[in-house]
Design an enzyme around this catalytic site. Structure first.
Site, short mmCIF file in Angstrom:
data_model
loop_
_atom_site.label_atom_id
_atom_site.label_comp_id
_atom_site.label_asym_id
_atom_site.label_seq_id
_atom_site.Cartn_x
_atom_site.Cartn_y
_atom_site.Cartn_z
N SER A 6 0.91 -1.18 0.41
CA SER A 6 0.10 -0.09 0.04
C SER A 6 0.81 1.11 -0.03
O SER A 6 1.66 1.43 0.78
CB SER A 6 -0.72 -0.29 1.38
OG SER A 6 -1.35 1.35 1.33
N HIS A 31 -1.11 -1.52 -4.33
CA HIS A 31 -2.26 -1.01 -3.58
C HIS A 31 -2.65 0.56 -3.54
O HIS A 31 -1.60 1.04 -3.12
CB HIS A 31 -2.62 -1.97 -2.39
CG HIS A 31 -3.79 -1.77 -1.59
ND1 HIS A 31 -5.09 -2.40 -1.97
CD2 HIS A 31 -4.36 -0.79 -0.52
CE1 HIS A 31 -5.76 -2.14 -1.04
NE2 HIS A 31 -5.62 -1.04 -0.39
N ASP A 33 -4.98 3.38 -2.03
CA ASP A 33 -5.83 4.04 -1.19
C ASP A 33 -6.40 5.43 -1.35
O ASP A 33 -5.96 6.33 -1.41
CB ASP A 33 -5.50 3.92 0.42
CG ASP A 33 -4.99 2.45 0.86
OD1 ASP A 33 -5.94 1.74 0.76
OD2 ASP A 33 -4.01 2.15 1.16
N MET A 35 -9.28 7.93 -0.36
CA MET A 35 -9.98 8.57 0.66
C MET A 35 -10.58 9.68 0.40
O MET A 35 -9.91 10.74 0.06
CB MET A 35 -9.21 8.31 2.07
CG MET A 35 -8.43 7.10 2.35
SD MET A 35 -7.66 7.19 3.67
CE MET A 35 -6.90 5.49 3.91
N HIS A 64 -8.31 0.86 -4.10
CA HIS A 64 -9.41 0.70 -3.10
C HIS A 64 -10.21 1.95 -2.64
O HIS A 64 -9.55 2.88 -1.99
CB HIS A 64 -8.54 0.31 -1.74
CG HIS A 64 -9.22 0.06 -0.40
ND1 HIS A 64 -8.58 -0.13 0.69
CD2 HIS A 64 -10.44 0.11 -0.07
CE1 HIS A 64 -9.43 -0.26 1.70
NE2 HIS A 64 -10.61 0.06 1.11
N MET A 66 -12.18 4.37 -0.53
CA MET A 66 -12.97 4.71 0.59
C MET A 66 -13.57 5.90 0.79
O MET A 66 -13.04 6.90 1.10
CB MET A 66 -11.93 4.54 1.93
CG MET A 66 -11.61 3.20 2.17
SD MET A 66 -9.83 3.31 3.04
CE MET A 66 -8.75 3.14 1.71
N MET A 135 -11.13 -6.01 5.67
CA MET A 135 -10.45 -5.00 6.24
C MET A 135 -10.08 -5.56 7.58
O MET A 135 -11.10 -6.15 8.40
CB MET A 135 -11.18 -3.83 6.48
CG MET A 135 -11.64 -2.74 5.23
SD MET A 135 -9.81 -2.33 4.24
CE MET A 135 -8.91 -1.46 5.46
N GLY A 140 -9.03 4.04 7.07
CA GLY A 140 -8.35 5.40 7.01
C GLY A 140 -6.87 5.82 7.32
O GLY A 140 -6.46 6.94 6.81
N ASP A 173 -6.53 -6.40 4.33
CA ASP A 173 -5.70 -5.03 4.28
C ASP A 173 -5.94 -4.59 5.87
O ASP A 173 -6.85 -4.40 6.37
CB ASP A 173 -6.78 -4.35 3.37
CG ASP A 173 -6.07 -3.01 3.11
OD1 ASP A 173 -5.07 -2.75 3.59
OD2 ASP A 173 -6.67 -2.37 2.43
N SER A 196 2.70 -0.10 6.15
CA SER A 196 3.82 0.06 6.84
C SER A 196 4.95 -1.01 7.18
O SER A 196 6.13 -0.82 7.44
CB SER A 196 3.01 0.64 8.57
OG SER A 196 2.38 -0.61 8.96
C1 DX5 Z 1 -6.26 1.67 5.54
C2 DX5 Z 1 -5.74 1.08 4.01
C3 DX5 Z 1 -4.69 0.32 4.24
C4 DX5 Z 1 -3.41 0.69 4.79
C5 DX5 Z 1 -2.62 -0.56 5.29
O1 DX5 Z 1 -7.48 2.25 5.44
O2 DX5 Z 1 -6.82 0.61 3.59
O3 DX5 Z 1 -4.39 -0.16 2.60
O4 DX5 Z 1 -2.51 1.50 4.03
O5 DX5 Z 1 -1.58 0.09 5.79
P1 DX5 Z 1 -0.88 -1.12 7.21
O6 DX5 Z 1 -0.25 -2.19 6.34
O7 DX5 Z 1 0.11 -0.10 7.68
O8 DX5 Z 1 -1.95 -1.53 8.24
ZN ZN Z 2 -6.58 -0.27 1.34
#
Ligand code: DX5
Ligand code: ZN
Length: 213
Positions: A6, A31, A33, A35, A64, A66, A135, A140, A173, A196
């Site tokens: 991600s 990936h 994200d 938002m 993804h 959100m 999830m 977020g 995820d 991370s």
């Molecule tokens: C959270 C995201 C994830 C996030 C995962 O809302 O959808 O994709 O980046 O990060 P880690 O692996 O650090 O939990």
């Molecule tokens: Zn994600």
């Protein structure tokens, strides 16, 4: 196990290099994200930035969403030709219709379930999906703690997929690392997202390989 880093945890000041590094490191998908600051209390990137990610990425994109207005965002991101476009079931009144719309663009449709949502909700959608994203944190933010009830949910979802003869893959995820990936694999998970864990490591190649169990 396929691995989708991600980019939420990447250094956005060096985004092109960071995308290239995980592609060269042997990841399977990238990936992204998206938002909107409404569905989740955070705001990330739009199609202008994702377009440059798509240009530099040698691996397919896994977008993804959100967001509150799924149809609007599907229309915005479909021209970037991701492999997967996933939306949250909790935010969609007409999921079946939106799945068809995504497929009409030639993109694989996927549904995302928040930690509280039941996999049984997908009984009449599973044959129309190419992937389900479970999830394992509240959406977020990156760097949150893994919610382990997702393991049981993944196993139940796998049973539903087999029972319905669906070809949908299962992706998880949030909070994924080398300590929990084996349990996810045993539960029937096909793809893990990791932000991370990969970007926070000193060696992206090694971190990616440690998840390809
Ligand atoms: C959270 C995201 C994830 C996030 C995962 O809302 O959808 O994709 O980046 O990060 P880690 O692996 O650090 O939990
Ligand atoms: Zn994600």
């Amino acid at each position: 196990m396929q691995v989708a880093p991600s980019i939420l945890s990447a250094d956005f000041g060096r985004l092109n290099e960071e995308v290239k590094a995980v592609c060269d490191g042997g990841c399977d998908l990238v990936h992204v994200d998206v938002m909107d600051g409404h569905f989740v209390p955070n705001l990330t990137i739009g199609p202008v930035v994702v377009k440059s990610v798509a240009k530099v990425s040698t691996k397919p994109l896994d977008i993804h969403l959100m967001v509150e207005n799924n149809t609007f965002f599907v229309e915005l991101f479909a021209p970037l030709r991701p492999k997967y476009l996933s939306f949250h079931l909790e935010e969609e009144k007409h999921p079946h219709r939106l799945i068809q719309k995504i497929r009409d663009y030639g993109i694989s449709p996927a549904i995302v379930l928040n930690p509280h949502s039941r996999s049984e909700e997908l009984e009449y959608l599973i044959n129309d999906l190419d992937m389900v994203l479970l999830m394992s944190v509240n959406p977020g933010f990156g760097g949150q703690k893994f919610i382990s009830s997702v393991i049981e949910k993944a196993a139940r979802l796998k049973d539903l997929i087999l029972q319905k003869n669906s070809s949908a893959l299962i992706e998880v995820d949030g909070g994924v690392n080398d300590k929990n990936v084996k349990r996810l694999k045993d539960a029937g998970v096909d793809i893990v997202v990791a932000g991370s864990y990969i970007y926070g490591s000193g060696d992206y190649d090694k971190a990616i390989k440690s998840l390809q169990v």
